[in-house]
Design a protein around this motif. Sequence first.
Motif, mmCIF file in Angstrom:
data_model
loop_
_atom_site.group_PDB
_atom_site.id
_atom_site.type_symbol
_atom_site.label_atom_id
_atom_site.label_comp_id
_atom_site.label_asym_id
_atom_site.label_seq_id
_atom_site.Cartn_x
_atom_site.Cartn_y
_atom_site.Cartn_z
ATOM 1 N N LEU A 72 8.449 2.866 9.215
ATOM 2 C CA LEU A 72 7.595 2.440 10.307
ATOM 3 C C LEU A 72 6.176 2.226 10.046
ATOM 4 O O LEU A 72 5.783 1.157 10.651
ATOM 5 C CB LEU A 72 7.949 4.058 11.381
ATOM 6 N N TYR A 73 5.691 3.044 9.180
ATOM 7 C CA TYR A 73 4.301 2.423 8.928
ATOM 8 C C TYR A 73 4.281 1.078 8.179
ATOM 9 O O TYR A 73 3.160 0.319 8.335
ATOM 10 C CB TYR A 73 3.588 3.520 7.910
ATOM 11 N N LEU A 74 5.182 0.624 7.594
ATOM 12 C CA LEU A 74 5.252 -0.497 6.653
ATOM 13 C C LEU A 74 5.524 -1.605 7.565
ATOM 14 O O LEU A 74 4.937 -2.733 7.743
ATOM 15 C CB LEU A 74 6.254 -0.213 5.584
ATOM 16 N N SER A 75 6.419 -1.453 8.832
ATOM 17 C CA SER A 75 6.813 -2.466 9.766
ATOM 18 C C SER A 75 5.471 -2.743 10.685
ATOM 19 O O SER A 75 5.448 -3.864 11.025
ATOM 20 C CB SER A 75 8.014 -2.120 10.364
ATOM 21 N N ARG A 76 4.747 -1.626 10.769
ATOM 22 C CA ARG A 76 3.493 -2.011 11.648
ATOM 23 C C ARG A 76 2.430 -2.505 10.902
ATOM 24 O O ARG A 76 1.302 -2.545 11.584
ATOM 25 C CB ARG A 76 3.250 -0.613 12.432
ATOM 26 N N GLY A 77 2.404 -2.417 9.604
ATOM 27 C CA GLY A 77 1.088 -3.034 8.790
ATOM 28 C C GLY A 77 0.177 -1.877 8.620
ATOM 29 O O GLY A 77 -0.802 -2.270 8.142
ATOM 30 N N LEU A 78 0.660 -0.542 8.912
ATOM 31 C CA LEU A 78 -0.466 0.491 8.611
ATOM 32 C C LEU A 78 -0.478 0.741 6.928
ATOM 33 O O LEU A 78 -1.390 1.340 6.849
ATOM 34 C CB LEU A 78 0.062 1.658 9.223
ATOM 35 N N VAL A 79 0.376 0.443 6.450
ATOM 36 C CA VAL A 79 0.246 0.512 4.872
ATOM 37 C C VAL A 79 1.003 -0.593 4.368
ATOM 38 O O VAL A 79 1.760 -1.269 4.791
ATOM 39 C CB VAL A 79 1.244 1.958 4.435
ATOM 40 N N SER A 80 0.690 -0.901 3.015
ATOM 41 C CA SER A 80 1.091 -1.638 2.259
ATOM 42 C C SER A 80 2.321 -1.455 1.272
ATOM 43 O O SER A 80 2.338 -0.267 1.143
ATOM 44 C CB SER A 80 0.200 -2.519 1.327
ATOM 45 N N ALA A 81 2.997 -2.394 1.061
ATOM 46 C CA ALA A 81 4.098 -2.007 0.180
ATOM 47 C C ALA A 81 3.734 -1.694 -1.221
ATOM 48 O O ALA A 81 3.083 -2.183 -1.816
ATOM 49 C CB ALA A 81 5.092 -3.326 0.003
ATOM 50 N N HIS A 82 4.458 -0.288 -1.630
ATOM 51 C CA HIS A 82 4.010 0.216 -2.831
ATOM 52 C C HIS A 82 4.919 -0.321 -4.162
ATOM 53 O O HIS A 82 6.076 -0.240 -3.717
ATOM 54 C CB HIS A 82 3.931 1.652 -2.845
ATOM 55 N N PRO A 83 4.513 -0.561 -5.187
ATOM 56 C CA PRO A 83 5.282 -0.727 -6.295
ATOM 57 C C PRO A 83 6.166 0.717 -6.555
ATOM 58 O O PRO A 83 5.635 1.742 -6.205
ATOM 59 C CB PRO A 83 4.552 -1.145 -7.435
ATOM 60 N N PHE A 84 7.060 0.537 -7.625
ATOM 61 C CA PHE A 84 7.870 1.780 -7.967
ATOM 62 C C PHE A 84 6.656 2.510 -8.990
ATOM 63 O O PHE A 84 5.882 1.940 -9.675
ATOM 64 C CB PHE A 84 8.940 1.478 -9.106
ATOM 65 N N GLY A 85 6.717 3.833 -8.858
ATOM 66 C CA GLY A 85 6.111 4.653 -9.740
ATOM 67 C C GLY A 85 6.382 4.861 -11.154
ATOM 68 O O GLY A 85 7.419 3.918 -11.735
ATOM 69 N N PRO A 86 5.618 5.433 -11.871
ATOM 70 C CA PRO A 86 6.090 5.499 -13.347
ATOM 71 C C PRO A 86 7.387 6.031 -13.671
ATOM 72 O O PRO A 86 8.004 6.764 -12.794
ATOM 73 C CB PRO A 86 4.792 6.543 -13.875
ATOM 74 N N PRO A 87 7.949 5.591 -14.861
ATOM 75 C CA PRO A 87 9.356 6.193 -15.362
ATOM 76 C C PRO A 87 9.184 7.796 -15.445
ATOM 77 O O PRO A 87 8.129 8.247 -15.800
ATOM 78 C CB PRO A 87 9.563 5.693 -16.791
ATOM 79 N N GLU A 88 10.074 8.405 -14.859
ATOM 80 C CA GLU A 88 10.413 10.037 -14.868
ATOM 81 C C GLU A 88 11.749 10.292 -15.006
ATOM 82 O O GLU A 88 12.831 9.736 -14.783
ATOM 83 C CB GLU A 88 9.746 10.703 -13.705
#
Length: 116
Positions: A72-88
Motif C-alpha cells: 500500500l505504501y509502495l503503490s502510493r509512493g510513500l516508500v521506495s522499493a527496497h532491495p533484498f536483504g543480506p543472505p541469512e
Amino acid sequence: MTSRGRHSETMLQPIKSIFRHWMKRRRRRIFRVGVVLSRFVARDVRRDVLILSAREIDDGFITARIRTTNVLYLSRGLVSAHPFGPPERIAIDQLWVWSGQPWGGLADGTSIADKI
C-alpha cells in the motif's frame, strides 16, 4: 499397552514414513535455488524470499535473502522499493511469520503515518 495398541502403532509407521518422504519431496520442489517465493504476511505486507541455498532443507532450514514490503505504501509512493536483504539462514517455519500488526503497517508495529 495392549497388543492391539502395539499393533496399530506398527501399522502407523509405514504411513508416517510415507508422509515424511512426501513432505521432504514437496519442500525440495518448492524451495529451489534461484526461485523467488512471495506471500502476503499481513493485509498489505508482502514478503519476497529469494532462495540462495537449500542444502539444509531436510533439517528445515534454507539460506535466503528476504524483502518485506508494504504494498500500500509502495503503490502510493510513500516508500521506495527496497532491495533484498543480506543472505541469512532461516527456518522454513519462520519464513512467513509477521511481527507487526495484522492490518499491516511496519514490522515494529508502527505506521508510516506516525512518522509523517
